[in-house]
Write a protein that holds these residues in place. Structure first.
Motif, short mmCIF file in Angstrom:
data_model
loop_
_atom_site.label_atom_id
_atom_site.label_comp_id
_atom_site.label_asym_id
_atom_site.label_seq_id
_atom_site.Cartn_x
_atom_site.Cartn_y
_atom_site.Cartn_z
N LEU A 10 0.84 -1.20 0.00
CA LEU A 10 0.00 0.00 0.00
C LEU A 10 0.87 1.24 0.00
CD1 LEU A 10 -2.62 -1.13 2.68
CD2 LEU A 10 -2.88 -1.16 0.20
N GLY A 11 0.54 2.18 -0.86
CA GLY A 11 1.28 3.44 -0.89
C GLY A 11 1.00 4.27 0.35
N TRP A 12 2.04 4.91 0.88
CA TRP A 12 1.94 5.66 2.14
C TRP A 12 2.50 7.05 1.95
CZ3 TRP A 12 5.75 7.94 5.17
CH2 TRP A 12 5.37 8.31 6.48
N GLY A 13 1.82 8.04 2.55
CA GLY A 13 2.30 9.41 2.54
C GLY A 13 2.14 10.06 3.89
N LEU A 14 2.89 11.12 4.12
CA LEU A 14 2.92 11.79 5.43
C LEU A 14 2.62 13.26 5.29
CD1 LEU A 14 3.74 11.90 8.50
CD2 LEU A 14 6.07 12.35 7.70
N ILE A 15 1.76 13.77 6.17
CA ILE A 15 1.55 15.21 6.33
C ILE A 15 2.02 15.59 7.73
CG2 ILE A 15 -0.12 17.10 6.30
CD1 ILE A 15 -1.92 15.36 4.57
N GLY A 16 3.06 16.38 7.80
CA GLY A 16 3.64 16.77 9.08
C GLY A 16 4.96 16.09 9.32
N CYS A 17 6.07 16.77 9.04
CA CYS A 17 7.39 16.14 9.04
C CYS A 17 8.25 16.53 10.24
CB CYS A 17 8.12 16.46 7.73
SG CYS A 17 7.29 15.83 6.26
N GLY A 18 7.60 16.79 11.37
CA GLY A 18 8.35 17.06 12.59
C GLY A 18 8.75 15.77 13.28
N ALA A 19 8.96 15.85 14.60
CA ALA A 19 9.44 14.69 15.36
C ALA A 19 8.47 13.52 15.27
CB ALA A 19 9.68 15.08 16.81
N ALA A 20 7.16 13.79 15.44
CA ALA A 20 6.18 12.71 15.36
C ALA A 20 6.14 12.13 13.95
CB ALA A 20 4.80 13.20 15.78
N ARG A 22 8.54 12.00 11.80
CA ARG A 22 9.72 11.16 11.58
C ARG A 22 9.50 9.76 12.16
NH1 ARG A 22 14.53 12.87 9.96
NH2 ARG A 22 14.71 15.02 9.26
N ALA A 23 8.87 9.70 13.32
CA ALA A 23 8.56 8.39 13.90
C ALA A 23 7.60 7.62 13.00
CB ALA A 23 7.99 8.56 15.30
N HIS A 24 6.56 8.27 12.51
CA HIS A 24 5.63 7.62 11.59
C HIS A 24 6.38 7.06 10.38
CE1 HIS A 24 1.49 9.36 12.84
NE2 HIS A 24 2.32 9.52 13.84
N THR A 25 7.35 7.83 9.88
CA THR A 25 8.11 7.40 8.70
C THR A 25 8.91 6.15 9.00
OG1 THR A 25 8.27 9.71 8.00
CG2 THR A 25 9.73 8.13 6.94
N ARG A 26 9.54 6.08 10.16
CA ARG A 26 10.30 4.87 10.52
C ARG A 26 9.38 3.66 10.54
NH1 ARG A 26 12.35 8.32 14.53
NH2 ARG A 26 11.18 7.24 16.16
N LEU A 75 -2.61 7.62 4.53
CA LEU A 75 -1.99 8.88 4.92
C LEU A 75 -1.73 8.87 6.42
CD1 LEU A 75 -3.81 11.72 2.95
CD2 LEU A 75 -1.37 11.17 2.89
N SER A 76 -0.54 9.29 6.81
CA SER A 76 -0.25 9.58 8.20
C SER A 76 -0.38 11.09 8.40
CB SER A 76 1.18 9.15 8.57
OG SER A 76 1.23 7.81 8.97
N ILE A 77 -1.03 11.49 9.47
CA ILE A 77 -1.14 12.91 9.82
C ILE A 77 -0.48 13.12 11.16
CG2 ILE A 77 -2.72 14.78 10.40
CD1 ILE A 77 -4.66 13.67 8.35
N ALA A 78 0.55 13.97 11.19
CA ALA A 78 1.31 14.24 12.41
C ALA A 78 1.56 15.74 12.51
CB ALA A 78 2.61 13.46 12.41
#
Length: 339
Positions: A10-20, A22-26, A75-78
Protein backbone atom coordinates in the motif's frame (compact mmCIF):
# COMPACT_ATOMS: atom_id res chain seq x y z
CA UNK A 1 -3.88 -24.85 -8.41
CA UNK A 2 -2.36 -21.45 -9.13
CA UNK A 3 -1.17 -19.78 -5.92
CA UNK A 4 -2.77 -16.45 -5.05
CA UNK A 5 -0.18 -13.69 -5.51
CA UNK A 6 0.71 -11.53 -2.53
CA UNK A 7 -1.15 -8.21 -2.63
CA UNK A 8 0.84 -5.20 -3.71
CA UNK A 9 2.19 -2.95 -0.95
CA UNK A 10 0.00 0.00 0.00
CA UNK A 11 1.28 3.44 -0.89
CA UNK A 12 1.94 5.66 2.14
CA UNK A 13 2.30 9.41 2.54
CA UNK A 14 2.92 11.79 5.43
CA UNK A 15 1.55 15.21 6.33
CA UNK A 16 3.64 16.77 9.08
CA UNK A 17 7.39 16.14 9.04
CA UNK A 18 8.35 17.06 12.59
CA UNK A 19 9.44 14.69 15.36
CA UNK A 20 6.18 12.71 15.36
CA UNK A 21 6.20 12.52 11.56
CA UNK A 22 9.72 11.16 11.58
CA UNK A 23 8.56 8.39 13.90
CA UNK A 24 5.63 7.62 11.59
CA UNK A 25 8.11 7.40 8.70
CA UNK A 26 10.30 4.87 10.52
CA UNK A 27 7.27 2.68 11.20
CA UNK A 28 6.03 2.91 7.60
CA UNK A 29 9.49 2.20 6.20
CA UNK A 30 9.80 -0.87 8.44
CA UNK A 31 6.44 -2.27 7.28
CA UNK A 32 6.91 -4.68 4.36
CA UNK A 33 3.36 -4.05 3.12
CA UNK A 34 3.74 -0.30 2.62
CA UNK A 35 5.71 1.75 0.11
CA UNK A 36 6.88 5.16 1.32
CA UNK A 37 5.83 7.63 -1.37
CA UNK A 38 5.35 11.30 -0.46
CA UNK A 39 5.98 13.90 2.23
CA UNK A 40 4.26 17.18 3.04
CA UNK A 41 5.08 19.97 5.49
CA UNK A 42 4.67 23.74 5.62
CA UNK A 43 8.45 23.73 6.12
CA UNK A 44 9.62 22.66 2.65
CA UNK A 45 13.16 21.68 3.76
CA UNK A 46 11.72 19.33 6.40
CA UNK A 47 9.61 17.52 3.78
CA UNK A 48 12.53 17.42 1.36
CA UNK A 49 14.88 15.99 3.99
CA UNK A 50 12.54 13.13 4.91
CA UNK A 51 11.86 12.34 1.25
CA UNK A 52 15.59 12.17 0.60
CA UNK A 53 16.29 10.00 3.65
CA UNK A 54 13.57 7.48 2.80
CA UNK A 55 13.59 7.50 -1.01
CA UNK A 56 10.23 9.21 -1.28
CA UNK A 57 9.00 9.83 -4.80
CA UNK A 58 8.25 13.49 -4.11
CA UNK A 59 7.61 16.14 -1.47
CA UNK A 60 5.44 19.23 -1.21
CA UNK A 61 4.02 21.94 1.04
CA UNK A 62 0.47 21.32 -0.26
CA UNK A 63 -1.59 18.54 1.39
CA UNK A 64 -3.98 18.56 -1.59
CA UNK A 65 -1.31 16.90 -3.71
CA UNK A 66 -1.26 13.90 -1.39
CA UNK A 67 -5.05 13.72 -1.32
CA UNK A 68 -5.06 13.66 -5.14
CA UNK A 69 -2.32 11.03 -5.59
CA UNK A 70 -3.97 7.72 -6.59
CA UNK A 71 -0.85 5.80 -5.54
CA UNK A 72 -1.26 6.80 -1.88
CA UNK A 73 -3.56 4.44 0.02
CA UNK A 74 -2.64 5.40 3.61
CA UNK A 75 -1.99 8.88 4.92
CA UNK A 76 -0.25 9.58 8.20
CA UNK A 77 -1.14 12.91 9.82
CA UNK A 78 1.31 14.24 12.41
CA UNK A 79 0.54 17.95 12.46
CA UNK A 80 -0.51 20.39 15.18
CA UNK A 81 -3.53 19.21 17.15
CA UNK A 82 -5.86 21.92 15.88
CA UNK A 83 -5.37 20.81 12.26
CA UNK A 84 -6.28 17.14 12.72
CA UNK A 85 -10.00 17.46 12.06
CA UNK A 86 -9.88 19.29 8.74
CA UNK A 87 -6.97 17.25 7.38
CA UNK A 88 -8.50 13.94 8.47
CA UNK A 89 -11.87 14.78 6.92
CA UNK A 90 -10.20 15.83 3.67
CA UNK A 91 -8.18 12.60 3.64
CA UNK A 92 -11.30 10.46 4.00
CA UNK A 93 -13.14 12.48 1.37
CA UNK A 94 -10.21 11.71 -0.94
CA UNK A 95 -10.62 7.99 -0.23
CA UNK A 96 -7.52 7.50 1.90
CA UNK A 97 -7.07 5.30 4.97
CA UNK A 98 -5.61 7.15 7.93
CA UNK A 99 -2.96 6.73 10.62
CA UNK A 100 -3.62 9.73 12.85
CA UNK A 101 -1.38 11.10 15.57
CA UNK A 102 -3.08 11.70 18.92
CA UNK A 103 -5.28 13.41 19.92
CA UNK A 104 -7.93 12.50 17.38
CA UNK A 105 -9.11 16.13 17.60
CA UNK A 106 -9.40 18.84 20.22
CA UNK A 107 -13.17 18.59 20.68
CA UNK A 108 -15.59 15.68 20.74
CA UNK A 109 -17.60 17.51 18.08
CA UNK A 110 -14.62 17.44 15.70
CA UNK A 111 -13.90 13.80 16.56
CA UNK A 112 -17.46 12.92 15.56
CA UNK A 113 -17.06 14.86 12.31
CA UNK A 114 -13.98 12.78 11.51
CA UNK A 115 -15.85 9.56 12.27
CA UNK A 116 -18.78 10.60 10.07
CA UNK A 117 -16.37 11.25 7.20
CA UNK A 118 -14.68 7.90 7.76
CA UNK A 119 -17.98 6.03 7.68
CA UNK A 120 -19.08 7.85 4.54
CA UNK A 121 -15.80 6.97 2.83
CA UNK A 122 -15.81 3.37 4.18
CA UNK A 123 -12.15 3.69 5.10
CA UNK A 124 -10.06 2.68 8.13
CA UNK A 125 -8.72 4.89 10.91
CA UNK A 126 -6.03 4.10 13.46
CA UNK A 127 -4.85 6.37 16.30
CA UNK A 128 -1.28 6.51 17.56
CA UNK A 129 -1.71 6.02 21.30
CA UNK A 130 1.91 5.03 21.82
CA UNK A 131 1.71 3.17 25.12
CA UNK A 132 -0.65 0.61 23.55
CA UNK A 133 2.34 -0.60 21.48
CA UNK A 134 4.56 -1.10 24.53
CA UNK A 135 5.45 -4.75 24.91
CA UNK A 136 5.49 -4.25 28.67
CA UNK A 137 1.96 -2.77 28.68
CA UNK A 138 0.75 -5.67 26.55
CA UNK A 139 2.31 -8.11 29.00
CA UNK A 140 0.29 -6.51 31.81
CA UNK A 141 -2.92 -6.94 29.84
CA UNK A 142 -2.06 -10.60 29.23
CA UNK A 143 -0.79 -11.59 32.68
CA UNK A 144 -2.83 -9.50 35.13
CA UNK A 145 -6.55 -9.69 35.71
CA UNK A 146 -8.76 -6.68 35.06
CA UNK A 147 -7.58 -4.05 37.57
CA UNK A 148 -9.77 -3.08 40.48
CA UNK A 149 -7.56 -0.08 41.25
CA UNK A 150 -4.87 1.71 39.27
CA UNK A 151 -2.69 4.80 39.25
CA UNK A 152 -1.30 6.66 36.23
CA UNK A 153 1.10 9.57 36.24
CA UNK A 154 3.10 11.70 33.88
CA UNK A 155 5.64 13.95 35.61
CA UNK A 156 7.89 16.23 33.58
CA UNK A 157 10.50 18.91 34.10
CA UNK A 158 9.17 22.47 33.78
CA UNK A 159 8.04 22.94 30.19
CA UNK A 160 9.16 25.34 27.48
CA UNK A 161 5.96 27.32 26.98
CA UNK A 162 7.10 28.55 23.55
CA UNK A 163 6.48 25.09 22.05
CA UNK A 164 3.29 24.89 19.98
CA UNK A 165 1.98 22.07 22.19
CA UNK A 166 1.35 24.71 24.89
CA UNK A 167 -0.45 27.14 22.60
CA UNK A 168 -4.16 27.29 23.58
CA UNK A 169 -5.32 26.91 19.97
CA UNK A 170 -2.58 24.91 18.23
CA UNK A 171 -1.87 22.34 20.93
CA UNK A 172 -4.15 22.85 23.90
CA UNK A 173 -1.54 22.03 26.52
CA UNK A 174 -0.37 18.81 28.18
CA UNK A 175 -3.74 17.12 28.56
CA UNK A 176 -3.94 16.88 24.75
CA UNK A 177 -0.21 16.26 24.32
CA UNK A 178 0.52 13.59 26.96
CA UNK A 179 -2.60 13.20 29.10
CA UNK A 180 -4.53 11.40 26.36
CA UNK A 181 -1.91 8.62 26.38
CA UNK A 182 -2.44 7.86 30.06
CA UNK A 183 -6.22 8.12 29.82
CA UNK A 184 -6.32 5.74 26.88
CA UNK A 185 -4.10 3.21 28.66
CA UNK A 186 -6.30 3.28 31.78
CA UNK A 187 -9.41 2.57 29.70
CA UNK A 188 -7.64 -0.21 27.78
CA UNK A 189 -6.37 -2.04 30.85
CA UNK A 190 -9.54 -1.52 32.88
CA UNK A 191 -11.32 -2.82 29.77
CA UNK A 192 -14.20 -0.41 30.25
CA UNK A 193 -15.43 3.16 29.85
CA UNK A 194 -15.23 5.68 32.70
CA UNK A 195 -18.64 6.89 33.87
CA UNK A 196 -17.50 9.66 36.22
CA UNK A 197 -14.43 11.82 36.74
CA UNK A 198 -13.53 14.26 39.48
CA UNK A 199 -10.48 16.47 39.00
CA UNK A 200 -8.66 19.33 40.62
CA UNK A 201 -5.63 21.31 39.49
CA UNK A 202 -5.40 24.02 36.87
CA UNK A 203 -2.58 26.49 36.34
CA UNK A 204 -0.38 25.38 39.22
CA UNK A 205 3.10 25.50 37.70
CA UNK A 206 2.46 28.36 35.24
CA UNK A 207 -0.20 30.59 36.80
CA UNK A 208 -1.46 33.13 34.28
CA UNK A 209 1.09 32.16 31.62
CA UNK A 210 -0.82 29.63 29.49
CA UNK A 211 -2.58 31.95 27.05
CA UNK A 212 -6.07 31.23 28.32
CA UNK A 213 -7.95 30.49 31.55
CA UNK A 214 -9.18 27.06 30.42
CA UNK A 215 -5.72 25.59 29.83
CA UNK A 216 -4.25 23.48 32.61
CA UNK A 217 -0.72 22.37 33.45
CA UNK A 218 -1.52 20.14 36.44
CA UNK A 219 -4.23 17.54 37.04
CA UNK A 220 -5.00 15.27 39.98
CA UNK A 221 -8.07 13.22 39.05
CA UNK A 222 -10.06 10.14 39.98
CA UNK A 223 -11.97 8.04 37.47
CA UNK A 224 -14.77 5.56 38.14
CA UNK A 225 -15.42 2.91 35.50
CA UNK A 226 -18.70 1.25 34.61
CA UNK A 227 -17.44 -2.07 36.07
CA UNK A 228 -16.90 -0.40 39.48
CA UNK A 229 -13.12 -0.19 39.28
CA UNK A 230 -11.33 3.09 40.01
CA UNK A 231 -8.18 4.92 38.93
CA UNK A 232 -6.19 7.97 39.89
CA UNK A 233 -4.40 10.17 37.35
CA UNK A 234 -1.64 12.70 38.07
CA UNK A 235 -0.11 14.99 35.43
CA UNK A 236 2.28 17.87 36.06
CA UNK A 237 5.43 19.58 34.87
CA UNK A 238 6.45 20.47 38.44
CA UNK A 239 9.51 18.21 38.13
CA UNK A 240 10.59 14.89 36.69
CA UNK A 241 11.09 11.82 38.87
CA UNK A 242 14.10 9.97 37.48
CA UNK A 243 13.55 6.97 39.76
CA UNK A 244 10.10 6.26 38.33
CA UNK A 245 10.61 7.88 34.88
CA UNK A 246 8.29 10.34 33.15
CA UNK A 247 5.58 7.67 32.86
CA UNK A 248 4.61 5.48 35.81
CA UNK A 249 1.60 3.20 36.21
CA UNK A 250 0.42 0.75 38.89
CA UNK A 251 -2.35 -1.83 38.53
CA UNK A 252 -3.94 -3.98 41.26
CA UNK A 253 -6.36 -6.82 40.44
CA UNK A 254 -7.13 -7.98 43.98
CA UNK A 255 -4.48 -10.68 44.19
CA UNK A 256 -1.55 -9.44 42.13
CA UNK A 257 0.00 -6.19 40.98
CA UNK A 258 1.84 -4.84 37.98
CA UNK A 259 3.98 -1.73 37.64
CA UNK A 260 4.73 -0.17 34.24
CA UNK A 261 7.94 1.85 34.44
CA UNK A 262 11.19 2.83 32.66
CA UNK A 263 9.17 5.00 30.25
CA UNK A 264 6.77 2.05 29.71
CA UNK A 265 9.60 -0.26 28.62
CA UNK A 266 9.47 -2.50 31.72
CA UNK A 267 6.71 -4.25 33.64
CA UNK A 268 7.28 -5.61 37.15
CA UNK A 269 4.76 -8.19 38.37
CA UNK A 270 4.05 -9.39 41.90
CA UNK A 271 1.74 -12.38 41.52
CA UNK A 272 0.82 -15.39 43.66
CA UNK A 273 2.51 -18.66 42.77
CA UNK A 274 -0.22 -21.01 41.44
CA UNK A 275 1.03 -23.89 43.63
CA UNK A 276 2.08 -22.30 46.90
CA UNK A 277 0.28 -18.96 46.85
CA UNK A 278 3.58 -17.25 47.69
CA UNK A 279 3.93 -13.80 46.12
CA UNK A 280 6.69 -13.80 43.50
CA UNK A 281 8.07 -10.83 41.59
CA UNK A 282 9.67 -10.61 38.17
CA UNK A 283 10.42 -7.88 35.63
CA UNK A 284 10.02 -8.20 31.87
CA UNK A 285 11.17 -5.88 29.09
CA UNK A 286 9.57 -7.09 25.85
CA UNK A 287 10.16 -5.11 22.69
CA UNK A 288 7.74 -2.65 21.14
CA UNK A 289 4.99 -4.00 18.90
CA UNK A 290 4.90 -2.79 15.27
CA UNK A 291 2.33 -0.12 14.47
CA UNK A 292 1.44 0.37 10.83
CA UNK A 293 0.97 -3.37 10.27
CA UNK A 294 -2.22 -3.40 12.37
CA UNK A 295 -3.78 -0.80 10.10
CA UNK A 296 -2.58 -2.64 6.97
CA UNK A 297 -4.13 -5.88 8.22
CA UNK A 298 -7.42 -4.11 8.96
CA UNK A 299 -7.46 -2.65 5.45
CA UNK A 300 -6.72 -6.03 3.87
CA UNK A 301 -9.45 -7.97 5.68
CA UNK A 302 -12.00 -5.19 6.18
CA UNK A 303 -11.96 -5.05 9.98
CA UNK A 304 -11.43 -2.19 12.41
CA UNK A 305 -7.95 -1.54 13.82
CA UNK A 306 -7.40 -2.09 17.54
CA UNK A 307 -7.22 1.66 18.20
CA UNK A 308 -9.90 3.39 16.20
CA UNK A 309 -12.38 6.24 16.35
CA UNK A 310 -14.06 5.10 19.56
CA UNK A 311 -10.78 5.22 21.47
CA UNK A 312 -9.93 8.63 20.03
CA UNK A 313 -13.35 10.06 20.90
CA UNK A 314 -13.19 8.65 24.42
CA UNK A 315 -9.82 10.23 25.22
CA UNK A 316 -10.87 13.66 23.97
CA UNK A 317 -14.14 13.33 25.90
CA UNK A 318 -12.18 12.62 29.09
CA UNK A 319 -10.00 15.69 28.53
CA UNK A 320 -13.15 17.80 28.18
CA UNK A 321 -14.74 16.30 31.32
CA UNK A 322 -11.53 16.69 33.38
CA UNK A 323 -11.20 20.32 32.31
CA UNK A 324 -14.85 20.97 33.21
CA UNK A 325 -14.42 19.31 36.61
CA UNK A 326 -11.42 21.52 37.36
CA UNK A 327 -13.38 24.60 36.25
CA UNK A 328 -16.49 23.83 38.31
CA UNK A 329 -15.01 21.92 41.24
CA UNK A 330 -17.65 19.23 40.69
CA UNK A 331 -17.61 15.59 39.56
CA UNK A 332 -18.56 15.14 35.91
CA UNK A 333 -20.52 12.31 34.33
CA UNK A 334 -18.82 10.68 31.35
CA UNK A 335 -21.20 9.47 28.63
CA UNK A 336 -19.91 8.24 25.30
CA UNK A 337 -21.77 9.96 22.45
CA UNK A 338 -23.66 7.93 19.86
CA UNK A 339 -21.45 7.00 16.93
Amino acid sequence: MTPTPDPAPLGWGLIGCGAAGRAHTRWAAAEANTTVRAFCDVDAPAAEALAREHDGAWHTTDPARLFADPDIDILSIATSHDSHAELAIAAFEAGKHLFLEKPMAMTVTDCLRIEAARKAARRRLMLNFSIRFSGAARAIRERLGTPLVSHAQCTQAPADLTRWHWHPLLGGGPLYDVGVHALDLLCWLHDDDPVEVFATGGQITHPGDLGGPDMVDTVAATLRFANGSVATFLMTDAGRNELLSKWFFEFFDGSGTAVLHEHFKAATFTLPDPASGELLSDTVRPGEAPRICDLVAAIRVGTDPAIGAREGIRSTLLVERITESIRTGLPQKVEMPPM
